[in-house]
Design a protein around this motif. Structure first.
Motif, mmCIF file in Angstrom:
data_model
loop_
_atom_site.group_PDB
_atom_site.id
_atom_site.type_symbol
_atom_site.label_atom_id
_atom_site.label_comp_id
_atom_site.label_asym_id
_atom_site.label_seq_id
_atom_site.Cartn_x
_atom_site.Cartn_y
_atom_site.Cartn_z
ATOM 1 N N ARG A 137 10.902 -2.627 1.412
ATOM 2 C CA ARG A 137 9.584 -2.277 2.000
ATOM 3 C C ARG A 137 8.649 -2.416 1.443
ATOM 4 N NH1 ARG A 137 11.671 -0.126 7.240
ATOM 5 N NH2 ARG A 137 9.719 -0.942 7.568
ATOM 6 N N PHE A 138 7.541 -2.377 2.885
ATOM 7 C CA PHE A 138 6.186 -2.430 2.275
ATOM 8 C C PHE A 138 5.738 -0.202 2.777
ATOM 9 C CE2 PHE A 138 5.996 -6.605 2.521
ATOM 10 C CZ PHE A 138 4.741 -7.505 0.862
ATOM 11 N N ALA A 139 4.893 -0.280 1.836
ATOM 12 C CA ALA A 139 4.425 1.176 1.989
ATOM 13 C C ALA A 139 3.271 1.163 2.142
ATOM 14 C CB ALA A 139 5.177 2.099 1.235
ATOM 15 N N MET A 140 2.562 1.576 3.112
ATOM 16 C CA MET A 140 0.484 1.854 2.871
ATOM 17 C C MET A 140 0.181 3.109 3.807
ATOM 18 S SD MET A 140 -0.211 -2.222 4.144
ATOM 19 C CE MET A 140 0.612 -3.734 3.583
ATOM 20 N N GLN A 141 -0.976 3.404 3.013
ATOM 21 C CA GLN A 141 -1.739 4.567 3.561
ATOM 22 C C GLN A 141 -1.758 4.227 5.301
ATOM 23 O OE1 GLN A 141 -5.421 5.037 1.915
ATOM 24 N NE2 GLN A 141 -4.445 5.931 0.132
ATOM 25 N N LYS A 142 -1.799 5.068 5.706
ATOM 26 C CA LYS A 142 -1.555 5.333 7.522
ATOM 27 C C LYS A 142 -2.398 4.888 8.034
ATOM 28 C CE LYS A 142 1.930 8.907 7.690
ATOM 29 N NZ LYS A 142 1.762 10.999 8.185
ATOM 30 N N GLU A 152 0.187 -13.215 5.749
ATOM 31 C CA GLU A 152 -1.518 -13.688 5.608
ATOM 32 C C GLU A 152 -2.317 -12.181 5.608
ATOM 33 O OE1 GLU A 152 -3.121 -16.284 5.545
ATOM 34 O OE2 GLU A 152 -0.799 -17.451 5.879
ATOM 35 N N LYS A 153 -1.617 -10.788 6.156
ATOM 36 C CA LYS A 153 -2.415 -9.615 5.569
ATOM 37 C C LYS A 153 -2.498 -9.112 4.574
ATOM 38 C CE LYS A 153 -1.339 -9.341 11.166
ATOM 39 N NZ LYS A 153 -0.564 -8.014 11.918
ATOM 40 N N ILE A 154 -1.504 -9.538 3.640
ATOM 41 C CA ILE A 154 -1.932 -8.983 2.604
ATOM 42 C C ILE A 154 -2.542 -9.979 1.284
ATOM 43 C CG2 ILE A 154 -0.084 -7.022 3.285
ATOM 44 C CD1 ILE A 154 2.213 -8.537 1.050
ATOM 45 N N GLN A 155 -3.386 -11.225 1.849
ATOM 46 C CA GLN A 155 -3.553 -12.105 0.490
ATOM 47 C C GLN A 155 -4.502 -11.488 -0.111
ATOM 48 O OE1 GLN A 155 -1.685 -15.411 0.041
ATOM 49 N NE2 GLN A 155 -0.688 -13.702 1.434
ATOM 50 N N GLY A 156 -4.170 -11.396 -1.179
ATOM 51 C CA GLY A 156 -5.914 -10.997 -1.822
ATOM 52 C C GLY A 156 -5.628 -9.383 -2.196
ATOM 53 N N GLU A 157 -4.072 -8.846 -1.576
ATOM 54 C CA GLU A 157 -4.260 -6.891 -1.705
ATOM 55 C C GLU A 157 -3.854 -7.021 -3.277
ATOM 56 O OE1 GLU A 157 -6.224 -4.947 -0.113
ATOM 57 O OE2 GLU A 157 -6.602 -6.507 1.526
ATOM 58 N N ARG A 158 -4.038 -6.256 -3.631
ATOM 59 C CA ARG A 158 -3.247 -5.165 -4.541
ATOM 60 C C ARG A 158 -1.722 -4.506 -4.140
ATOM 61 N NH1 ARG A 158 -5.484 -3.913 -9.832
ATOM 62 N NH2 ARG A 158 -4.665 -1.661 -9.340
ATOM 63 N N ILE A 159 -1.226 -4.763 -4.670
ATOM 64 C CA ILE A 159 0.399 -4.852 -3.878
ATOM 65 C C ILE A 159 1.224 -3.879 -5.750
ATOM 66 C CG2 ILE A 159 2.830 -4.570 -3.212
ATOM 67 C CD1 ILE A 159 0.171 -4.465 -1.186
ATOM 68 N N GLY A 160 1.685 -2.139 -5.650
ATOM 69 C CA GLY A 160 2.365 -2.300 -6.489
ATOM 70 C C GLY A 160 4.046 -2.763 -6.352
ATOM 71 N N GLY A 200 -0.554 -0.963 -1.267
ATOM 72 C CA GLY A 200 0.453 -1.373 -1.090
ATOM 73 C C GLY A 200 1.646 -0.431 -2.036
ATOM 74 N N ALA A 201 2.836 0.046 -1.719
ATOM 75 C CA ALA A 201 3.935 -0.583 -2.475
ATOM 76 C C ALA A 201 4.503 -1.483 -2.213
ATOM 77 C CB ALA A 201 4.308 0.704 -2.959
ATOM 78 N N PHE A 202 6.019 -2.218 -2.707
ATOM 79 C CA PHE A 202 6.483 -2.628 -2.338
ATOM 80 C C PHE A 202 8.272 -2.563 -3.869
ATOM 81 C CE2 PHE A 202 9.490 -7.121 -2.720
ATOM 82 C CZ PHE A 202 9.696 -6.680 -0.967
ATOM 83 N N GLY A 203 9.568 -1.770 -2.654
ATOM 84 C CA GLY A 203 10.266 -1.515 -3.571
ATOM 85 C C GLY A 203 11.643 -1.435 -2.071
ATOM 86 N N ASP A 204 12.378 -0.663 -3.248
ATOM 87 C CA ASP A 204 13.409 -0.059 -2.368
ATOM 88 C C ASP A 204 13.699 0.886 -1.157
ATOM 89 O OD1 ASP A 204 16.669 0.611 -1.941
ATOM 90 O OD2 ASP A 204 16.110 1.999 -2.252
#
Length: 279
Positions: A137-142, A152-160, A200-204
């Protein structure tokens, strides 16, 4: 994009559409209600001893009164009830490193403790079909969370993401346009997400669900997009293991698990232990 990536994204969008039409929280369904699995004949079974541990909450743990509790414990009881063998069932607790020896020596008939289904373990055990899978899942600030289609919406974004994990490989392969930030510690990843240092964060999904619901997150964030199921990166999920020469018992578990799922009892059990659904 490759055909594999296109198919992955289409499936994800479909899952997202289903979520949009379904009130939260959502419980997963892994079984086809139309499939007719044979009802097992367990008349010759003398007893069924499930082997598990006490150190894997919320799956198996000792509650405040010292009673064995957890998702796996209740699932084992549901299986026994569905197979009408509750009087023959027992649940025994052992340290993790003694489970295999106990099964091999005949001191138990099944392990319900999260043994990974791999080529190596398939040589040792007969497994039921998976009863629970762990999506990414991705988690992002509300305030900045996006919805599907997320590609397409996360292109170029910093994802941890955690360094060296299956989630990192999956993120690189399926979302090549993001700016990947790797972490060696989960708490550092969460802290940077909360502080807005990453988009955003991507993980379990299960780990993220517990963090999102906990005090450390302070209500900062929520799931965005997904869930993403990819067994080639994340494994096939949890299954019940029995002796490799006892496939009949594994098939009996399949029958019981399907019946529990289609009758709605699995969803009730899932939401009891995972009130913040990771689906």
């Amino acid at each position: 994009m490759t055909f594999r990536l296109i198919l992955f994204l289409l499936c994800t969008i479909a899952l997202g559409s289903t979520r949009a039409l379904t009130a939260e929280p959502l419980a997963p369904m892994f079984w086809d209600s139309k499939e007719r699995l044979p009802k097992p004949d367990l008349s010759g079974l003398k007893r069924l001893r499930f082997l598990t541990t006490t150190d894997f909450p919320p799956f198996n743990f000792l509650d405040s009164a010292g009673r064995l509790s957890g998702f796996h414990v209740d699932l084992a009881r549901e299986i026994c009830a569905e197979l009408a063998i509750a009087d023959k069932c027992e649940i025994q607790v052992l340290p993790w490193d003694r489970l295999e020896e106990a099964l091999d020596s005949g001191r138990g008939e099944a392990i319900i403790a999260g043994i990974a289904v791999t080529e190596d373990t398939r040589e040792k055990y007969a497994f039921s079909r998976p009863y629970l899978q762990f999506p990414a899942r991705f988690a992002m600030q509300k305030t900045s969370a996006v919805s599907e289609p997320i590609y397409e919406k996360i292109q170029g974004e910093r994802i941890g993401v955690m360094a060296g994990s299956g989630h990192e490989r999956m993120l690189r392969d399926y979302f090549p346009g993001v700016r990947i930030v790797t972490y060696s510690r989960q708490d550092w990843l969460y802290a940077d997400l909360k502080a807005g240092k990453i988009s955003g964060a991507f993980g379990d999904g299960m780990r993220l669900a517990f963090w999102l619901a906990g005090a450390d997150a302070s209500g900062c964030c929520r799931f965005a997009g997904g869930p993403y199921l990819a067994p080639e990166y994340l494994g096939t999920g949890l299954a019940i293991a029995t002796s490799v020469d006892n496939p009949q018992l594994a098939a009996a578990f399949d029958y019981a698990l399907q019946q529990i799922a289609v009758k709605g009892r699995f969803a009730e059990l899932y939401l009891r232990y995972f009130p913040v659904s990771f689906y």
